[in-house]
Each structure stands twice: as C-alpha cells, then as structure tokens.
Design a protein around this motif. Structure first.
Motif, PDB file in Angstrom:
ATOM      1  N   ILE A  57      27.889  11.569   9.159  1.00 34.96           N
ATOM      2  CA  ILE A  57      29.132  11.202   9.396  1.00 34.96           C
ATOM      3  C   ILE A  57      29.745  10.277   9.983  1.00 34.96           C
ATOM      4  CG2 ILE A  57      31.751  12.561  10.318  1.00 34.96           C
ATOM      5  CD1 ILE A  57      29.928  14.780  10.430  1.00 34.96           C
ATOM      6  N   VAL A  58      30.441   9.266   9.349  1.00 37.02           N
ATOM      7  CA  VAL A  58      30.948   8.106  10.297  1.00 37.02           C
ATOM      8  C   VAL A  58      32.474   7.585  11.029  1.00 37.02           C
ATOM      9  CG1 VAL A  58      31.422   5.429   9.830  1.00 37.02           C
ATOM     10  CG2 VAL A  58      29.547   6.715   8.754  1.00 37.02           C
ATOM     11  N   THR A  59      32.512   7.444  11.797  1.00 38.91           N
ATOM     12  CA  THR A  59      33.961   7.496  12.150  1.00 38.91           C
ATOM     13  C   THR A  59      34.048   5.534  12.520  1.00 38.91           C
ATOM     14  OG1 THR A  59      33.170   7.480  14.649  1.00 38.91           O
ATOM     15  CG2 THR A  59      33.830   9.706  13.483  1.00 38.91           C
ATOM     16  N   PRO A  60      35.530   5.363  12.860  1.00 38.16           N
ATOM     17  CA  PRO A  60      35.514   3.624  13.225  1.00 38.16           C
ATOM     18  C   PRO A  60      34.636   3.501  14.489  1.00 38.16           C
ATOM     19  CG  PRO A  60      37.719   5.040  12.829  1.00 38.16           C
ATOM     20  CD  PRO A  60      36.526   6.087  13.021  1.00 38.16           C
ATOM     21  N   VAL A  61      34.423   4.045  15.165  1.00 36.62           N
ATOM     22  CA  VAL A  61      33.528   3.677  16.263  1.00 36.62           C
ATOM     23  C   VAL A  61      31.982   4.367  16.663  1.00 36.62           C
ATOM     24  CG1 VAL A  61      35.601   3.483  18.013  1.00 36.62           C
ATOM     25  CG2 VAL A  61      34.795   6.050  17.834  1.00 36.62           C
ATOM     26  N   ALA A  62      31.458   4.907  15.774  1.00 32.50           N
ATOM     27  CA  ALA A  62      30.228   5.551  15.560  1.00 32.50           C
ATOM     28  C   ALA A  62      29.368   6.878  14.720  1.00 32.50           C
ATOM     29  CB  ALA A  62      30.187   6.676  16.633  1.00 32.50           C
ATOM     30  N   VAL A  63      28.693   6.422  14.504  1.00 28.85           N
ATOM     31  CA  VAL A  63      28.086   7.439  12.538  1.00 28.85           C
ATOM     32  C   VAL A  63      27.160   8.687  13.688  1.00 28.85           C
ATOM     33  CG1 VAL A  63      26.087   6.886  10.743  1.00 28.85           C
ATOM     34  CG2 VAL A  63      28.050   5.540  11.839  1.00 28.85           C
ATOM     35  N   SER A  64      27.334   9.973  12.911  1.00 32.54           N
ATOM     36  CA  SER A  64      26.761  11.176  13.441  1.00 32.54           C
ATOM     37  C   SER A  64      25.109  11.326  12.640  1.00 32.54           C
ATOM     38  CB  SER A  64      27.226  12.274  13.811  1.00 32.54           C
ATOM     39  OG  SER A  64      28.461  11.235  14.540  1.00 32.54           O
ATOM     40  N   ALA A  65      24.339  11.294  12.509  1.00 25.93           N
ATOM     41  CA  ALA A  65      23.480  11.757  11.805  1.00 25.93           C
ATOM     42  C   ALA A  65      22.734  13.125  12.464  1.00 25.93           C
ATOM     43  CB  ALA A  65      22.083  10.927  11.384  1.00 25.93           C
ATOM     44  N   VAL A  66      22.346  14.197  10.812  1.00 30.16           N
ATOM     45  CA  VAL A  66      21.601  15.091  11.704  1.00 30.16           C
ATOM     46  C   VAL A  66      20.491  15.077  10.385  1.00 30.16           C
ATOM     47  CG1 VAL A  66      23.884  16.205  12.405  1.00 30.16           C
ATOM     48  CG2 VAL A  66      23.226  15.936  10.542  1.00 30.16           C
ATOM     49  N   ARG A  67      19.375  16.131  10.345  1.00 30.32           N
ATOM     50  CA  ARG A  67      18.693  17.174   9.535  1.00 30.32           C
ATOM     51  C   ARG A  67      18.764  18.099   9.769  1.00 30.32           C
ATOM     52  NH1 ARG A  67      15.171  12.532  10.026  1.00 30.32           N
ATOM     53  NH2 ARG A  67      15.087  11.141   8.258  1.00 30.32           N
ATOM     54  N   GLY A  68      20.060  19.311   9.571  1.00 22.52           N
ATOM     55  CA  GLY A  68      19.787  20.585   9.676  1.00 22.52           C
ATOM     56  C   GLY A  68      20.096  20.845  11.205  1.00 22.52           C
ATOM     57  N   THR A  69      22.154  20.941  10.815  1.00 18.72           N
ATOM     58  CA  THR A  69      21.930  21.678  12.428  1.00 18.72           C
ATOM     59  C   THR A  69      24.188  21.994  12.149  1.00 18.72           C
ATOM     60  OG1 THR A  69      22.657  20.728  14.505  1.00 18.72           O
ATOM     61  CG2 THR A  69      23.225  19.074  12.299  1.00 18.72           C
ATOM     62  N   LEU A 107      35.331  10.049   8.424  1.00 12.03           N
ATOM     63  CA  LEU A 107      36.304  10.507   9.188  1.00 12.03           C
ATOM     64  C   LEU A 107      36.719   9.535   9.831  1.00 12.03           C
ATOM     65  CD1 LEU A 107      37.715  13.095   9.888  1.00 12.03           C
ATOM     66  CD2 LEU A 107      35.569  13.227  11.834  1.00 12.03           C
ATOM     67  N   ASP A 108      38.463   9.131   9.629  1.00 13.94           N
ATOM     68  CA  ASP A 108      38.862   7.682   9.615  1.00 13.94           C
ATOM     69  C   ASP A 108      39.593   8.340  10.569  1.00 13.94           C
ATOM     70  OD1 ASP A 108      38.960   6.615   8.017  1.00 13.94           O
ATOM     71  OD2 ASP A 108      38.898   7.626   6.529  1.00 13.94           O
ATOM     72  N   SER A 109      40.483   9.999  10.947  1.00 12.84           N
ATOM     73  CA  SER A 109      41.052  10.325  12.016  1.00 12.84           C
ATOM     74  C   SER A 109      41.143  11.962  11.613  1.00 12.84           C
ATOM     75  CB  SER A 109      42.747  10.000  11.725  1.00 12.84           C
ATOM     76  OG  SER A 109      43.411  11.231  10.733  1.00 12.84           O
ATOM     77  N   GLY A 110      41.347  12.986  12.955  1.00 14.52           N
ATOM     78  CA  GLY A 110      41.414  14.367  13.253  1.00 14.52           C
ATOM     79  C   GLY A 110      39.499  14.947  13.359  1.00 14.52           C
ATOM     80  N   ARG A 111      39.311  15.940  12.907  1.00 11.15           N
ATOM     81  CA  ARG A 111      38.318  16.849  13.230  1.00 11.15           C
ATOM     82  C   ARG A 111      37.742  17.105  12.271  1.00 11.15           C
ATOM     83  NH1 ARG A 111      37.091  17.380  18.484  1.00 11.15           N
ATOM     84  NH2 ARG A 111      36.215  20.121  17.459  1.00 11.15           N
ATOM     85  N   VAL A 112      36.381  17.631  12.060  1.00 11.92           N
ATOM     86  CA  VAL A 112      35.639  18.245  10.776  1.00 11.92           C
ATOM     87  C   VAL A 112      34.601  19.487  11.703  1.00 11.92           C
ATOM     88  CG1 VAL A 112      35.908  16.451   9.376  1.00 11.92           C
ATOM     89  CG2 VAL A 112      34.432  16.304  10.732  1.00 11.92           C
ATOM     90  N   GLU A 113      34.309  19.884  11.565  1.00 12.69           N
ATOM     91  CA  GLU A 113      33.260  21.245  11.686  1.00 12.69           C
ATOM     92  C   GLU A 113      32.220  21.456  10.727  1.00 12.69           C
ATOM     93  OE1 GLU A 113      34.201  24.810  13.560  1.00 12.69           O
ATOM     94  OE2 GLU A 113      35.854  23.560  14.880  1.00 12.69           O
ATOM     95  N   THR A 114      30.863  20.864  10.895  1.00  7.36           N
ATOM     96  CA  THR A 114      30.131  20.721  10.276  1.00  7.36           C
ATOM     97  C   THR A 114      28.806  21.190   9.789  1.00  7.36           C
ATOM     98  OG1 THR A 114      30.749  18.215   9.639  1.00  7.36           O
ATOM     99  CG2 THR A 114      29.171  19.288   8.632  1.00  7.36           C
ATOM    100  N   THR A 115      28.424  22.241   8.903  1.00  7.59           N
ATOM    101  CA  THR A 115      27.133  23.011   8.993  1.00  7.59           C
ATOM    102  C   THR A 115      26.384  22.667   8.132  1.00  7.59           C
ATOM    103  OG1 THR A 115      28.177  25.293   9.529  1.00  7.59           O
ATOM    104  CG2 THR A 115      25.726  25.312   8.871  1.00  7.59           C
ATOM    105  N   VAL A 116      25.095  21.895   8.256  1.00  2.00           N
ATOM    106  CA  VAL A 116      24.529  20.954   7.533  1.00  2.00           C
ATOM    107  C   VAL A 116      22.811  21.300   6.928  1.00  2.00           C
ATOM    108  CG1 VAL A 116      23.490  18.798   7.380  1.00  2.00           C
ATOM    109  CG2 VAL A 116      25.277  19.069   8.691  1.00  2.00           C
TER     110      VAL A 116
END
Length: 547
Positions: free
Chosen positions: A193-205, A173-182
C-alpha cells in the motif's frame, strides 16, 4: 528515469528489504537492496530453467540470464525448493479484478456509484464520501475496507502466469483510511500500500493505513504479523501491537505500542433512545477516539464513523436492528490503538415528551388542574402518573390510553405533587418518562362570612392546614385603597364596628414558603346607621332651621 519514479522505486526497494529481513527474523534497520524487486520462486520437482522460461517469462530465451542471476550450475537440474529470484519485469502477468462485497453510503468509481457484486479492474480509482465505506475482496483472498472520505487506486493487481497463487498487488492510498487483511503469500508474491509519503509492504498480516492530505502525514498500525514501512529516508518493521507515523522528509517514527482498547461495558446492550448514547472511562494517552458502527461483525460496511474528543458517543438515526460498536483510542501521533467491540441492539421507543403546563413549581389554585405535554409523532397513546413524592412509588393518580397530550383532573386535594408522562407506541411499548415536574395545588378560599353586631365586625372562613392568611377590607370593590390589609395566623378576625357604610372584604391564603394564592371572591357587607342616629338627625336639622 524521472525524480518521482526514482523516489517511488527507492521506497519500494526499502520496504521490500524490510520484509525480507522480517521473513528471515533479522528485524532491524533496513537498507536498499536491488533484489527486493524480485519475485521469489520456489523450485518444484523436475523444474528446469528452460521450462521455467517457457512457462513464466515474457521472453523465454532469458533463461540464461536467470541462470547467471541465480548462479545455477546445471540449468537442467535445480534442487527442489531452491529460491530463484526473477525480476517482476521479466514475468508473464495477467490483470485481475477486485469484487465489491459490501458498500454503504456514497461510494463511486469512474463516475458510477458502486453496488455489491461490482467488479473493479486494475487501475480503478475508488472514492468514498463523508458517509461512505466499502469492502473489496481481492483475487488473492485479501480483504480491503475503505472508510469515509478516502481515495484508493487499484494500481496493480496481477497474477504471475505459471505459478499458483502468485500475485503482485499494489494499492495507492491518496487520502483517507483503509483496513487490510492480507492472505499469507509464503514468499510467492507481494502486497503493498503506497501513500504519498511511504510504502507499507506485507506478507500475510492485518493492518491499517491512513494518509491525511491536510498535513501530509501517514500512519500504519499493525494488528497481526509484521508490516514493513519505508520512505526515502529510512524503513522500519512494525510488529503486531505497534504503529508508526510517517512525515515528508523524515524517517518513520520508531514504532510505538498501540493504546489499549477502551472499556465499553457501560454502553447499553439494548438502546431504546433515538440516538445511541454511551460512555467509557478515559484511556491514558488518548487525545481522541474513533467510533464505528456496523450491521455486520466484520465491519465491512460502516453505518457510522466518527471521531470524538471525549470518552462518549452519540450516534443518531440508527434503524432498529442488531449492530456492532467498535471504538479505539487515538494518541498524540494520530496512531489509532487496539479495538474494543461491543454488540448492541437498537430498539427505538417513542422519545419522552416535554411537559408544557403547568410550569415547574407552579402554584395552582382550586381543585382542578390541566396537565399538558408535547405531542410525540410516534405515539399511539400516552400514560401519566401523579404522586406526592418524586419516586412515584405510590402514585395517587395514574392514567393510560390517553389519545391526546393532555389530562384534566377535576378534584385534587391541596398539597404538593409530582407528575410525568410517557408515550406509547402502536405495539403498546412505553418510551421513557418525561422529566419529573412539580406543582402545588392551592385551595380556592370561599367568600368570607361577615357578621356585624352592636360593637364589632367578625370575619371568618374555612381554615387550611399549614397556611396563614391575608385579610383586606376596603370601601372600593377593586381594593385600590384598603382600610385594612393585615397578615393573620388564624381563619377568623375581629375588629371594632366600623363607621356606617358599604364595605368589601377578601382573604388570601399563604403557604409556608410565603407564596400567596389567589384572593377569594369579595364579600360585600354594610354597617347600618344606628336607630338613635336616625331619630336624632331629623330633630337636629329641624332645630337648626328654627334657630
């Protein structure tokens, strides 16, 4: 390895380590773990390392390295359910595509505008415009919704060969917003989901990610499950109902509780105005609110997506139909709170016309009056009400089916009146009434009657209840120099007989507020020369000549 690649690897390791701790129940401070980049394979009955190598590895002969890595004594006998850690780099992977399931506004990828049903391969870059939104179905069953002004890269979407439902997905995600159901992966895949400043990792959420490129901060809000969020400085586990903020060079914010959903009970269930207008009580701690409107309850495509500073909404241009409104609070960190959702129907009726004449609180002289209002483009006809009080409980006049924006009233008794107009559409549905306007209908006084006798002049006219009068008498029909100009309380007046000559008089009524109406038409009257004066004057002239 370059600095940027080392940084990216470090973030992924931190984040995956958090998810391992989350899965084991040991949620706390996370530290780098090289094993976090491994694919976790649960051994099936009759599995052997040689068979796993042939089925899953790019180089089948690396089964010996796999044996040493996982400390397996007998490569031919692996206990059922034992977890084998296999580096993703060793695995046979095949690329997959995402499917566009809903799109609204300007959304494009590779210079092409997207449409429902389009397939987007790994590596695709998707951009949404200021009015754009799009929802993607991924091959693993996860759903990603991009919102306006966002840029997302489908960086990695691969399936692990030889294992059902095992996938590795990484979105940037370079800019903006996403909503995710994994979709839950049960430790047989990864989703990041990787942004320029962080990584979000999930297993079903279910979670939301954003990145604001104007000040380079990211936020993550978890709605269900747990999300591991990491950068080069640290990592945190964000549980359901919490969110975090990540800034460059700083550890992620300790997760804070999401603000509660606003109360949308005041938003109308049926909106008949040309713009949706609603309000809600302020939420404590909210600096702003995000408001979204969608034609589907899943908000897969957004008709409107706005941020408001106050507890209210105005969304114009909605076609008639059924919609869902979603509002959430935004706190001082930019973290968005829990959703409030309300269904409503847009059923636009003609807007209220604007009254044009008479002016508000006007004084109208006479019994005739013309009411006019602005034309409404969607109107097939108009309705008008006139009443003696502003609630219109008992209108003294009501007209319907008017095809022009005007109404002429021929005989309206003196008094104070209120009026309003409404537009009617071709389906005979009335829109809202216009703002109530008032006017005073003033009587038009007739020409005064004048009687001159031997000693006095008497003036009279029809009385008007509750009114006083102003009487003017002049020798000039334009009344530039009045010889009488006086205020009186009754509808008649007497004065000593004036000197002979031609005179003019007129009268004006004055209401209780001191406002005068128009003057009556002028009455011309003459005071004749007395008979004795007619006889005496020639004698006086003759006597003067003899002398």
């Amino acid at each position: 390895m370059s600095g940027s690649r080392r940084s990216f690897f470090g973030r992924r390791v931190l984040c995956a380590a958090v998810m391992i701790l989350c899965a084991s129940g040991a949620i706390g401070a996370a530290r780098p773990d090289a094993a976090a980049q491994d694919f976790l394979y649960h051994a099936a009955p009759h599995d052997t390392l040689i068979g796993i190598g042939r089925r899953m590895l790019i180089e089948p002969r690396r089964w010996r390295e796999l044996q040493a890595r996982n400390r397996i004594a007998d490569p031919r006998r692996i206990p059922r359910g034992q977890i084998l850690r296999i580096p993703y780099a060793w695995l046979k992977l095949s690329g997959e595509s995402a499917t566009v399931v809903s799109v609204a506004g300007q959304v494009e990828s590779g210079g092409k505008r997207l449409a429902n049903g389009d397939l987007l391969p790994q590596g695709s870059v998707i951009r949404t415009g200021e009015d754009g939104s799009v929802t993607l179905d991924l091959a693993d069953g996860s759903v990603v919704s991009m919102q306006k002004s966002s840029v997302l890269t489908l960086d990695e979407m691969v399936r692990v060969t030889g294992v059902a439902a095992a996938r590795s997905i990484r979105l940037k995600l370079d800019s903006g917003r996403v909503e995710t159901t994994v979709k839950p992966h049960r430790d047989v895949g990864r989703f990041e989901i990787v942004t320029p400043v962080a990584v979000s990792a999930v297993r079903g959420t279910q979670f939301r990610d954003s990145f604001a490129d104007d000040d380079s901060h990211a936020t993550t809000e978890t709605l269900e499950g747990t999300v591991g969020v990491a950068n080069d400085s640290d990592a945190v586990a964000v549980a359901a109902g919490f969110g975090t903020r990540i800034e460059p060079g700083r550890a992620p914010l300790e997760p804070v509780a999401l603000l509660p959903p606003p109360d949308l009970s005041q938003v109308p269930r049926v909106n008949t105005l040309d713009a949706l207008q609603g309000s809600w009580p302020p939420v404590e701690g909210a600096l702003q609110y995000r408001l979204q409107v969608s034609a589907d309850p899943g908000f897969k495509a957004l008709t409107a997506d706005v941020v408001s500073a106050g507890g209210g909404v105005r969304v114009a241009g909605l076609p008639d139909g059924h919609y869902w409104l979603r509002v959430r609070s935004i706190d001082l960190h930019g973290i968005e709170g829990s959703d409030a959702v309300r269904q409503f129907e847009q059923h636009t009726l003609p807007p209220a016309p604007n009254s044009t004449s008479p002016a508000s609180n006007a004084k109208v002289v006479g019994s005739r009056i013309r009411l006019t209002w602005s034309a409404v483009p969607a109107a097939a006809s108009y309705s008008v009400q006139v009443a003696e009080e502003p609630t219109f409980r008992a209108p003294v006049l009501e007209r319907q089916g008017l095809t022009a924006p005007a109404l002429d009233i021929a005989a309206l008794p003196p008094g104070r009146y209120f009026w309003r107009a409404a537009a009617i559409n071709p389906h005979d549905e009335a829109g809202p009434w216009s703002l109530v306007q008032s006017f005073a209908q003033r009587p038009e006084l007739p020409q005064p009657e004048v009687r001159v006798d031997r000693r006095q002049a008497i003036f009279g006219w029809p009385p008007v209840a509750g009114e006083t009068y102003r009487l003017q008498i002049s020798r000039d029909p334009r009344f530039l120099h009045a010889i009488v100009d006086r205020r009186i309380d009754v509808a008649h007046w007497e004065m000593p007989k004036p000197l002979p000559g031609v005179y003019y008089c007129r009268v004006q009524s004055i209401d209780a507020e001191g406002s005068g109406g128009a003057f009556s038409p002028a009455c011309r009257f003459a005071v004749p020369i007395p008979l004795w004066a007619k006889v005496a004057t020639p004698l006086a002239i003759g006597l003067a000549l003899l002398l």
